[in-house]
Design a protein around this motif. Structure first.
Motif: not given
Length: 485
Positions: A92-93, A97-98, A105-106, A129-131
Motif C-alpha cells: 500500500y505504500k 504516497k500518490q 498536498i496538491n 517511509d512514505v513520510a
C-alpha cells in the motif's frame, strides 16, 4: 478557515480503526482550525464495511473529517499468513504516497491549509517511509496501554543495546523488570508474539525502534490509570513526547459494527436487561477476534451454570481462515452447547452472537465483565465502572490482565496465561468450569474490593476527559504542538 491538516492511517481492524476515528473526532471538536483526512486501506471485514457505512451519516465526519477508503490492492495477500501485515503495508505504500500527493498536498486550497503530518497506527510504522520520502513529520497513535508501550521499549532496548535475544524469554517461572510496573512480570504473561522468531518478534521490535523517530506518541490511556508506566516510559532514552489522551472509546455507535446493520439483537438484549435487578448480570465477550473451541465452549457453559448468576454470553465461532480475520456468528448454538443448556438457563441467561458491548456494559443490570482484556474493552468496562474477570487470549492481553489484577486491583483472575492461537485455532490449555465459576463469584460479590475500585476509576476516567482533566489537558498540548509545527 482550516489552518492545519493531519492524515490518519489506522489499522484496518475494528479494535484499532474505531478508536482512531474517535481520536480524530476529539481533535476536530477541540480546535476548528484542524482538519483530518482518514485513509483506510481496504480489507474484507464485514464489520469494517458496516462501520465505514455508518460514518457516512455522521455529521462531524462530514464537517471536519474526510474519510477516504483506498482502492483494493491489485494483488492477493494471504490474510492467514503471519507476515500478512508487513506485506500488506508494503503493497500500500505507493498508493498512500500518490493519494497524499494528489488529494492533500496538491489540493487547490493547500496554500491556506497546511499539511502538518501523519498519524500512523502503532503497527503501521513502516509507513514512516512514505513520510520520510515526502519530508513530513509523523505521530504514532498507540491504541493500547502504557504498560505495553513500556514493555515494547524495554525489549527493544534489551535487544539493541544489550544484545539480549528476547525470544528466549520462555521460562514461565522467570520474571522481567519492566519500567512502570511495581511487580516483576512473569514471562508467562508476555505476548506470545515474542516467541515467534521467524516474524512477529522482529516486527514488534522494529515498530518500537521507529517510535523513537516519531514526533510524538498519542496513547489511549490516562494518567490516573497508568501514571507509573507513563512516567517511566517518558523518561526513557530517545522517547518522543507522549500524549495520554484516553479513554478514547465509542459508546454511541448506532450498530457497533453489526455486519448486517441490524439493531434487532441489540434491542432484544437490552429489553431483557431492563427486567433484571441492578448489577446482577455477568457479561461474557471476547472481542472481535476472540473465540474458543467447542470443548472450551462447553466448559464455559458448565461454569456459568455452576456460578448461579444471571448472564449474557456473546458466543461467536472462529473464522474459517484464521489469522487476522474476525469471528462470525453461529448459525445455531445447539451443536456447540451442552445438551439442554439453553432450556435449563432460559430464565437467567441469554446466549447471543454479536453483542452491543458498550450498551451492555453501560446498563445498570450489568455487574461484571468476563473479558479477554483487549484494551478497548478494558477502557469501556472501566468507564462504566464494571469490574473485570480476566481471561486474556492473545496479543498483549495477558500483560493487560496482569496489570489489572496484580498492579491495579481492578480485576480478578480467571486465568492469566491462557493462550488462543488465531492461526492454528487452538489453545494451550482448557479453562475449567470451576475456574470460571470461582472467578465469576469473586467478581460479582457485592462487597468485593475490586468492585469498589471499579467505581473509583469510573469517576477518575470521566474527570480526565472534562475541561481541566489530565487527558483534556494533554489533548490540548497535542493540538498546540500540531499548530506550531
Amino acid at each position: 478557515m482550516k489552518a492545519a491538516e493531519l492524515i490518519f492511517i489506522p489499522l484496518a481492524g475494528m479494535g484499532h480503526l474505531v478508536s482512531a476515528v474517535e481520536l480524530a473526532k476529539r481533535i476536530a471538536e477541540r480546535d476548528e482550525r484542524i482538519s483530518i483526512t482518514i485513509l483506510v486501506m481496504k480489507f474484507r471485514f464485514a464489520e469494517l464495511e458496516s462501520y465505514i457505512h455508518s460514518l457516512q451519516t455522521d455529521g462531524l465526519v462530514d464537517k471536519c473529517i474526510e474519510f477516504l477508503v483506498l482502492p483494493e490492492l491489485g494483488i492477493s495477500i494471504d490474510s492467514s499468513s503471519r507476515d500478512f501485515i508487513l506485506k500488506y503495508i508494503d503493497a500500500y505504500k505507493p498508493i498512500v504516497k500518490q493519494t497524499v500527493q494528489e488529494r492533500v498536498i496538491n489540493r487547490p486550497d493547500s496554500a491556506v491549509r497546511l499539511f502538518r503530518g501523519f498519524v500512523f497506527d502503532m503497527l503501521y510504522m513502516d509507513m514512516m517511509d512514505v513520510a520520510n520520502e515526502l519530508n513530513l513529520p509523523c505521530y504514532v497513535f498507540f491504541p493500547s496501554g502504557a504498560g505495553f508501550l513500556s514493555l515494547m521499549m524495554r525489549l527493544q532496548s534489551l535487544s539493541d543495546d544489550h544484545g539480549v535475544d528476547v525470544t528466549e524469554f520462555t521460562d514461565p517461572e522467570t520474571e522481567l523488570d519492566i519500567p512502570g510496573f511495581r511487580n516483576r512480570v512473569p514471562n508467562k504473561v508476555l505476548p506470545s508474539m515474542l516467541r515467534d522468531k521467524d516474524f512477529a518478534c522482529s516486527f514488534l521490535l522494529n515498530q518500537a525502534r521507529r517510535y523513537r523517530d516519531a514526533k510524538g506518541i498519542i496513547i489511549n490511556t490516562f494518567m490516573e490509570l497508568e501514571s507509573d508506566a507513563l512516567n517511566a516510559v517518558s523518561k526513557g532514552r530517545d522517547i518522543p513526547r507522549i500524549y495520554p489522551v484516553g479513554p478514547i472509546i465509542n459508546l454511541n455507535s448506532k450498530n457497533g459494527g453489526r455486519p448486517d446493520g441490524s439493531n434487532g439483537n441489540r434491542d432484544s438484549i437490552l429489553l431483557w436487561l431492563d427486567d433484571q435487578p441492578p448489577a446482577s448480570v455477568v457479561f461474557l465477550c471476547f472481542g472481535s477476534m476472540g473465540t474458543v473451541g467447542v470443548e472450551q465452549v462447553r466448559e464455559v457453559a458448565n461454569g456459568l451454570e455452576q456460578s448461579g448468576h444471571r448472564f449474557v454470553w456473546a458466543l461467536r465461532r472462529p473464522p474459517s481462515g484464521g489469522g487476522y480475520l474476525g469471528t462470525r456468528d453461529y448459525e445455531s448454538f445447539e451443536g456447540v452447547l451442552p445438551d439442554g443448556f439453553l432450556d435449563r438457563t432460559a430464565g437467567i441467561g441469554r446466549v447471543i452472537g454479536w453483542a452491543p458491548q458498550a450498551a451492555i456494559l453501560s446498563h445498570q443490570a450489568t455487574g461484571a465483565f468476563v473479558s479477554h482484556c483487549g484494551w478497548n474493552s478494558t477502557l469501556e468496562s472501566l468507564w462504566c465502572g464494571v469490574p473485570i474477570a480476566a481471561w486474556p487470549m492473545y496479543a498483549e492481553q495477558q500483560l493487560n490482565a496482569f496489570k489489572l489484577v496484580r498492579e491495579l486491583g481492578l480485576a480478578v483472575e480467571i486465568r492469566l496465561d491462557y493462550l488462543w492461537d488465531r492461526w492454528t485455532q487452538s489453545s494451550n490449555d482448557l479453562v475449567k468450569a470451576d475456574e470460571l465459576a470461582k472467578g465469576i463469584r469473586q467478581v460479582m460479590h457485592a462487597d468485593s474490593e475490586v468492585r469498589k475500585k471499579a467505581k473509583t476509576i469510573k469517576e477518575e476516567s470521566r474527570m480526565a476527559m472534562v475541561e481541566g482533566g489530565s487527558s483534556y489537558t494533554w489533548l490540548g498540548h497535542f493540538v498546540e504542538d500540531v499548530l506550531r509545527t
